[in-house]
Write an enzyme that holds these catalytic residues in place. Structure first.
Site, short mmCIF file in Angstrom:
data_model
loop_
_atom_site.label_atom_id
_atom_site.label_comp_id
_atom_site.label_asym_id
_atom_site.label_seq_id
_atom_site.Cartn_x
_atom_site.Cartn_y
_atom_site.Cartn_z
N LYS A 15 -3.04 -6.52 -49.38
CA LYS A 15 -2.59 -6.83 -48.03
C LYS A 15 -3.75 -6.88 -47.02
CE LYS A 15 -0.26 -3.37 -46.53
NZ LYS A 15 -1.06 -2.80 -45.43
N ARG A 90 6.40 1.38 -41.30
CA ARG A 90 6.50 1.93 -42.64
C ARG A 90 7.82 2.63 -42.87
NH1 ARG A 90 1.14 3.99 -45.41
NH2 ARG A 90 -0.24 2.50 -44.45
N ARG A 132 -10.16 1.34 -60.33
CA ARG A 132 -10.99 1.13 -59.15
C ARG A 132 -12.18 2.09 -59.15
NH1 ARG A 132 -8.04 1.36 -53.44
NH2 ARG A 132 -8.09 3.59 -53.84
N ARG A 165 -12.22 7.90 -57.34
CA ARG A 165 -11.75 8.96 -56.45
C ARG A 165 -10.84 9.93 -57.20
NH1 ARG A 165 -9.22 6.28 -51.25
NH2 ARG A 165 -7.52 7.44 -52.16
N ARG A 176 2.53 8.67 -55.37
CA ARG A 176 2.26 8.05 -54.08
C ARG A 176 3.09 6.77 -53.91
NH1 ARG A 176 -3.68 6.28 -53.00
NH2 ARG A 176 -4.17 7.87 -54.52
#
Ligand SMILES: [Zn+2]
Length: 223
Positions: A15, A90, A132, A165, A176
């Site tokens: 996004k 949200r 990632r 991370r 999440r």
């Protein structure tokens, strides 16, 4: 405000990348709530000080305060033509707050906003996240799935170390995303009912998603 674009999608849906591109090519301000709050805090404004008092205690910034910051931003002259709202609303409460804001300041109420939903399969999102890597030196981000690196621990740009991370694990990622989907599902339904929702298949590559997005916008402008 003829071009009112609202981008909704989970983290990792691409996004942000699409917003940047559209904002640049259509000359519309990109309004990112997180960045906006950080800027407000850095400026030392009253809203900023208040927001900081919640964030520093680890609390959520109240809905009315966020809405106020967004309203003031949308009132600026660069938003006269329109805007791209990234990552807001949200939740249903935030959606109602946005309704109030637009009722107050939108000069083209007859033109409905477009809500773009960046739809990606949860499994794909988790896969993107766990693959990632980011460079500790130059902060470049790589996806090991799509970019084949000779050495998966070294940044090809600057030679810095690539790390994952701590919270980019499969288990945390699923948690999440579940929270995210539970919160936004009613929002998607509401915008769909209003006829504002445009679903984009965000599992496609960046160029294809952008072409779909621009195609929808052209169709909307001409309709
Ligand atoms: Zn680097």
């Amino acid at each position: 405000m003829k071009q009112k674009y609202i981008f909704i999608g989970p983290p990792g849906s691409g996004k942000g990348t699409q917003t940047e591109k559209l904002s640049h090519e259509y000359n519309l301000p990109h309004i990112d709530t997180g960045a906006l709050l950080r800027a407000e805090i850095a400026s030392g404004s009253e809203d900023g000080k208040l927001a900081d008092s919640f964030i520093s205690k680890g609390q959520l910034v109240p809905i009315t305060l966020v809405a106020n910051v967004i309203k003031n931003r949308l009132k600026k002259t660069d938003c006269e033509k329109g805007f791209i709202l990234d990552g807001y609303p949200r939740s249903m409460e935030q959606a109602y707050a946005l309704d109030d804001i637009l009722a107050e300041i939108d000069t083209d109420k007859n033109i409905k906003p477009c809500v773009f939903y960046f739809d990606v399969d949860e499994k794909l999102l988790v896969e993107r996240l766990v693959n990632r890597r980011s460079c500790i030196k130059c902060h470049s981000i790589y996806n090991l799935k799509t970019m084949k690196l000779n050495d998966e621990s070294v940044c090809p740009k600057c030679g810095g170390q690539l790390i994952r991370r701590d919270d980019d694990t499969e288990e945390i990622a699923y948690k999440r995303f579940d929270t995210y989907f539970n919160q936004t599902a009613p929002l998607i339904d509401m915008y769909k009912e209003r006829g504002w929702l445009i679903r984009l298949d965000a599992s496609k590559d960046i160029v294809s998603v952008y072409n779909d997005l621009v195609g929808e916008i052209k169709g909307h402008v001409n309709s």
